[in-house]
Design a protein around this motif. Sequence first.
Motif, PDB file in Angstrom:
ATOM      1  N   THR A 374     -85.407  27.641 -63.463  1.00 54.71           N
ATOM      2  CA  THR A 374     -85.146  27.300 -61.963  1.00 54.71           C
ATOM      3  C   THR A 374     -85.473  28.585 -61.256  1.00 54.71           C
ATOM      4  O   THR A 374     -85.900  28.609 -60.293  1.00 54.71           O
ATOM      5  N   ALA A 446     -88.641  20.152 -56.206  1.00 54.73           N
ATOM      6  CA  ALA A 446     -87.415  20.103 -56.844  1.00 54.73           C
ATOM      7  C   ALA A 446     -86.690  19.090 -56.870  1.00 54.73           C
ATOM      8  O   ALA A 446     -85.573  19.151 -57.247  1.00 54.73           O
ATOM      9  N   GLN A 447     -87.169  17.993 -56.576  1.00 51.37           N
ATOM     10  CA  GLN A 447     -86.246  16.523 -56.431  1.00 51.37           C
ATOM     11  C   GLN A 447     -85.531  16.444 -57.852  1.00 51.37           C
ATOM     12  O   GLN A 447     -84.464  15.569 -57.829  1.00 51.37           O
ATOM     13  N   LYS A 451     -77.847  19.095 -58.713  1.00 49.18           N
ATOM     14  CA  LYS A 451     -77.342  19.776 -57.462  1.00 49.18           C
ATOM     15  C   LYS A 451     -77.417  21.152 -57.395  1.00 49.18           C
ATOM     16  O   LYS A 451     -77.462  21.945 -56.396  1.00 49.18           O
ATOM     17  N   LYS A 454     -80.562  22.845 -57.624  1.00 47.78           N
ATOM     18  CA  LYS A 454     -81.071  23.060 -56.176  1.00 47.78           C
ATOM     19  C   LYS A 454     -80.668  24.181 -55.305  1.00 47.78           C
ATOM     20  O   LYS A 454     -81.296  24.675 -54.567  1.00 47.78           O
ATOM     21  N   ARG A 458     -82.877  27.131 -53.950  1.00 47.02           N
ATOM     22  CA  ARG A 458     -82.830  27.685 -52.293  1.00 47.02           C
ATOM     23  C   ARG A 458     -82.495  28.985 -52.377  1.00 47.02           C
ATOM     24  O   ARG A 458     -83.207  29.707 -51.507  1.00 47.02           O
TER      25      ARG A 458
END
Length: 635
Positions: A374, A446-447, A451, A454, A458
């Motif tokens: 990620t 990134a769907q 949570k 994500k 960001r």
Amino acid sequence: MGHGASSKTGVDRVVSVVERGSQSPGGSDGTHSAPVWSNNRSVLFGKKNSRPIKNWLSWVKGNAEIASFRRTVDWLHVLASPSTSLETYVRTIIDEVMYALDADRCSVFFVNAVREEVWCVGSVDLEPFSMPWDKGVVGAVAHGGQMLNLPDAHQHESFDNSIEQISGYVVKSLVSIPVKSVLSPESTIGVIQVLNKRGGPTAAFSEEDEIKLQKVAMVVADSFYRQRWTALEHVLAEHDAEVQSVLEQHRERVPTANLEESAKIARSPEIMASLTLSAPAAEPLPALELCKLEFNALDYSSELLVAEVPAILQHAGCMQSCGIDSECLYEWVQAVRNGYRQNPFHNFFHAFSVYQMCFFQLSNLDVFSSLSSTQALGLLVAALCHDIDHPGVSNSFLIKTSGYGKNWIPRTQGELAMRYNDVAVLENHHASVTCQILRREETAIAQSLSKIDKVILRQSIIKCILSTDMSQHMQICRRVSSCTSVLEFQEKDQHSLMEFCIHAADLSGQVLPWTAASEWEYRISQEFHAQATLEIQEGHNPEPFMQFNLDDLHQRGKLQRDFIDFVLVPLWEPYGQLSPAMKPCLDNLIRNRQGYENRRVYGCDQCSPEEQDNRQTSAGGVDLPTIVERRDSEA
């Protein structure tokens, strides 16, 4: 066999130099004492009649005392470095004290006069704890401010055996010394306590041991003061939820996932193996070219570069680990390319160059293997989007054109400075546009992330893009130059690694071979010249480095040479020295500098820097530009 009494420790060497340097040159009474390093030539440079050493490097390598002094330098570096963690700092003190005094145990305590407590933050076999500052031998030393050397600790009135009962470790001999504040010498800010001299049950700490411990306390005093607030958080916040919540509100909050459970980025050997096994591409860009320093984005069309964006994500291990949909990725890449303006420099070709240079670092350096997939995705997304919607002018220009009054220029660009309060205006804008694209349904690559991932993605993107702000440059240079090994560099937190990676990639145009480097120089010169012209038209004074004639290679050569000397070398020299894989970048940079020096002297490209390496003049093998410089200086 004990080694503390016979060997000279790192502290001994440092303090002996300080003591000799601080002696008065006129006598031993100290009435004319000078600063430590003034009037100190006999210490630093030897006697007046000493002869120079012909082969200095061989002498250094063969001199045992010089070689052993390296341990002292490393020890002092750990203590003085602001990046040293509390755990490493305390462990370094404990190891040195146990070595110097030939002791079985050592503990480090910080004193908090406000809370009337002492905190043990470092010990061989005890977890951190706090206790009232009037308890035990530690409390007596903290209050009294004097060293205690106890051959039999149990006989002293202040001795408290409660720790013995918890740990089961029996104390015989003990020496405990206060650490004094350098700002207020009468104040005790810590205690170093040493237990059980080795050599048998009757062994006791000697007067020589006391002197060594005093030296340690003196050397660590300054850094000890700086570490004490970290110690307060470490001891108290760990078990107090309320304290933790107060601290969290007053520090930067970075969400973290369980890195043990998170998928990791592909390590550099895995990336290289993946590239090697890739089927040869029918198009002009084989996958293996993407991890080479010789790659030049300007040699390809934007359509081809768009098609290669997924290849880098695939080889970095992000596609599968982050669940990126291929069709969604294609739409995202198209949106990113369309988001760039047709500027000479800040365009999609520059964006892909930075994207590829980040991949070059990931492919060739294993120091980034601690990143999760990620975080790697965040780094690569930030690289490709770091200048999206760049207007082709600088932050300073946007700030100048956003002011109030009769000269205020109403323009969309100027409004950006108002929106972001003159702070990293463009970088904030680039980050905002990037995140907006990621929110659209058709470009939400990134769907599939959780949570928390994500949020991590960001924040990684935002931090990386903001780190391309040149106001952060000197701080980033200091970070890498403070590292003395690749291991120390690798031990930095993941965000620091990502920020350095993208910052270096953004400033990599001049570490490419001359053909690419000189083309990028011409493009940035075009943007600078256009901005300067616009500023003059609007009544502003351009920055001095933007005031040049585009056809004047003399001036452009000087500007780029100075940029290399004062901006790029402080970044790429320590990077190239830390990692052999980055050494070719530094070599290219130095060769390119010669090319710009040729321009400064001759006003033209006489030959490429690569040819210059092989071309020597007949004047004793000295490069012609050097002769010209010498002639000019003599004139």
